[in-house]
Design an enzyme around this catalytic site. Sequence first.
Site, PDB file in Angstrom:
ATOM      1  N   GLU A 115       5.596   3.908  11.681  1.00  0.00           N
ATOM      2  CA  GLU A 115       5.475   3.235  10.167  1.00  0.00           C
ATOM      3  C   GLU A 115       4.398   2.148  10.564  1.00  0.00           C
ATOM      4  O   GLU A 115       4.668   1.032  11.212  1.00  0.00           O
ATOM      5  CB  GLU A 115       6.620   2.892   9.883  1.00  0.00           C
ATOM      6  CG  GLU A 115       6.643   2.107   8.469  1.00  0.00           C
ATOM      7  CD  GLU A 115       5.738   2.488   7.400  1.00  0.00           C
ATOM      8  OE1 GLU A 115       5.986   3.479   6.867  1.00  0.00           O
ATOM      9  OE2 GLU A 115       4.812   1.974   7.084  1.00  0.00           O
ATOM     10  N   LYS A 116       3.141   2.023   9.772  1.00  0.00           N
ATOM     11  CA  LYS A 116       2.314   0.955   9.877  1.00  0.00           C
ATOM     12  C   LYS A 116       2.465  -0.231   9.569  1.00  0.00           C
ATOM     13  O   LYS A 116       2.167  -1.353   9.681  1.00  0.00           O
ATOM     14  CB  LYS A 116       0.782   1.461   9.264  1.00  0.00           C
ATOM     15  CG  LYS A 116       1.006   1.625   7.705  1.00  0.00           C
ATOM     16  CD  LYS A 116      -0.245   2.098   7.094  1.00  0.00           C
ATOM     17  CE  LYS A 116      -0.172   2.129   5.664  1.00  0.00           C
ATOM     18  NZ  LYS A 116       0.562   3.587   5.308  1.00  0.00           N
ATOM     19  N   HIS A 117       3.614  -0.544   8.559  1.00  0.00           N
ATOM     20  CA  HIS A 117       3.894  -1.613   8.019  1.00  0.00           C
ATOM     21  C   HIS A 117       5.141  -2.535   8.976  1.00  0.00           C
ATOM     22  O   HIS A 117       5.605  -3.400   8.902  1.00  0.00           O
ATOM     23  CB  HIS A 117       4.823  -1.556   6.783  1.00  0.00           C
ATOM     24  CG  HIS A 117       3.985  -1.207   5.652  1.00  0.00           C
ATOM     25  ND1 HIS A 117       3.679   0.187   5.239  1.00  0.00           N
ATOM     26  CD2 HIS A 117       3.042  -2.075   4.848  1.00  0.00           C
ATOM     27  CE1 HIS A 117       2.756   0.117   4.154  1.00  0.00           C
ATOM     28  NE2 HIS A 117       2.405  -1.124   4.220  1.00  0.00           N
ATOM     29  N   HIS A 124      -2.836  -0.897   9.769  1.00  0.00           N
ATOM     30  CA  HIS A 124      -2.509  -1.147   8.245  1.00  0.00           C
ATOM     31  C   HIS A 124      -3.964  -1.660   7.472  1.00  0.00           C
ATOM     32  O   HIS A 124      -4.746  -2.042   8.391  1.00  0.00           O
ATOM     33  CB  HIS A 124      -1.567  -2.158   8.015  1.00  0.00           C
ATOM     34  CG  HIS A 124      -1.205  -2.281   6.621  1.00  0.00           C
ATOM     35  ND1 HIS A 124      -2.012  -2.925   5.829  1.00  0.00           N
ATOM     36  CD2 HIS A 124      -0.009  -1.786   5.936  1.00  0.00           C
ATOM     37  CE1 HIS A 124      -1.503  -3.068   4.715  1.00  0.00           C
ATOM     38  NE2 HIS A 124      -0.400  -2.064   4.799  1.00  0.00           N
ATOM     39  N   HIS A 175      -5.569  -4.436  -0.197  1.00  0.00           N
ATOM     40  CA  HIS A 175      -4.408  -3.899   0.345  1.00  0.00           C
ATOM     41  C   HIS A 175      -4.299  -4.430   1.724  1.00  0.00           C
ATOM     42  O   HIS A 175      -5.271  -4.364   2.388  1.00  0.00           O
ATOM     43  CB  HIS A 175      -4.439  -2.419   0.425  1.00  0.00           C
ATOM     44  CG  HIS A 175      -3.124  -1.731   0.934  1.00  0.00           C
ATOM     45  ND1 HIS A 175      -3.348  -0.395   1.276  1.00  0.00           N
ATOM     46  CD2 HIS A 175      -2.006  -2.279   1.402  1.00  0.00           C
ATOM     47  CE1 HIS A 175      -1.922  -0.186   1.950  1.00  0.00           C
ATOM     48  NE2 HIS A 175      -1.143  -1.177   1.842  1.00  0.00           N
ATOM     49  N   CYS A 189       3.493  -6.894   2.693  1.00  0.00           N
ATOM     50  CA  CYS A 189       2.463  -6.136   2.267  1.00  0.00           C
ATOM     51  C   CYS A 189       2.154  -6.234   0.942  1.00  0.00           C
ATOM     52  O   CYS A 189       3.051  -6.034   0.324  1.00  0.00           O
ATOM     53  CB  CYS A 189       2.386  -4.749   2.757  1.00  0.00           C
ATOM     54  SG  CYS A 189       1.128  -3.507   1.873  1.00  0.00           S
ATOM     55  N   HIS A 197       2.971  -3.249  -0.971  1.00  0.00           N
ATOM     56  CA  HIS A 197       4.300  -2.253  -0.574  1.00  0.00           C
ATOM     57  C   HIS A 197       5.558  -2.996  -0.007  1.00  0.00           C
ATOM     58  O   HIS A 197       6.313  -2.394   0.680  1.00  0.00           O
ATOM     59  CB  HIS A 197       3.908  -1.562   0.854  1.00  0.00           C
ATOM     60  CG  HIS A 197       2.763  -0.317   0.655  1.00  0.00           C
ATOM     61  ND1 HIS A 197       1.611  -0.260   1.056  1.00  0.00           N
ATOM     62  CD2 HIS A 197       2.934   0.591  -0.411  1.00  0.00           C
ATOM     63  CE1 HIS A 197       0.837   0.673   0.420  1.00  0.00           C
ATOM     64  NE2 HIS A 197       1.607   1.346  -0.308  1.00  0.00           N
TER      65      HIS A 197
HETATM   66 FE    FE Z   1       0.628  -1.651   2.864  1.00  0.00          FE
END
Ligand code: FE
Length: 131
Positions: free
Chosen positions: A15-17, A45, A51, A115, A118
């Site tokens: 998961e990139k976050h 990310h 973003h 983020c 997100h």
């Molecule tokens: Fe994000």
Amino acid sequence: MSFGDNIQSADWKKEKHIPAIELPEVIEAGKPFMVTVSVGKEIPHPNTTEHHIRWIDVYFKPESEKFLHQVAHFDFTAHAESTKGANEGAVLAHPVAAFSMTVKEPGMLIALELCNIHGVWESAADIKFAE
Ligand code: FE
């Protein structure tokens, strides 16, 4: 519903976050060590005006204590904004934070990141002393 119910967590490799926390395997009491916290280490990310990662926050929870101590906070404030328009700016900050710290006892290091679209994500790593 509490704030904590809205903090996302997962495996940082999938998961990139999720903040990836890197530190020495074994720590000595009172001896400085380096910690690196980065977002998007395995899966990058996006880093655009629209973003991006706004901040990383790091806390230490000593084994013998009930409460967290904030260790560091990093704001990433350049995301290619420009008078020419979004993403035309000259500079991008990357969501990588490195710092040095010392502890008196083992415990847990907790990293949070935001983020801009997100929400808040967390991860944790043990601070281990030699047996
Ligand atoms: Fe994000």
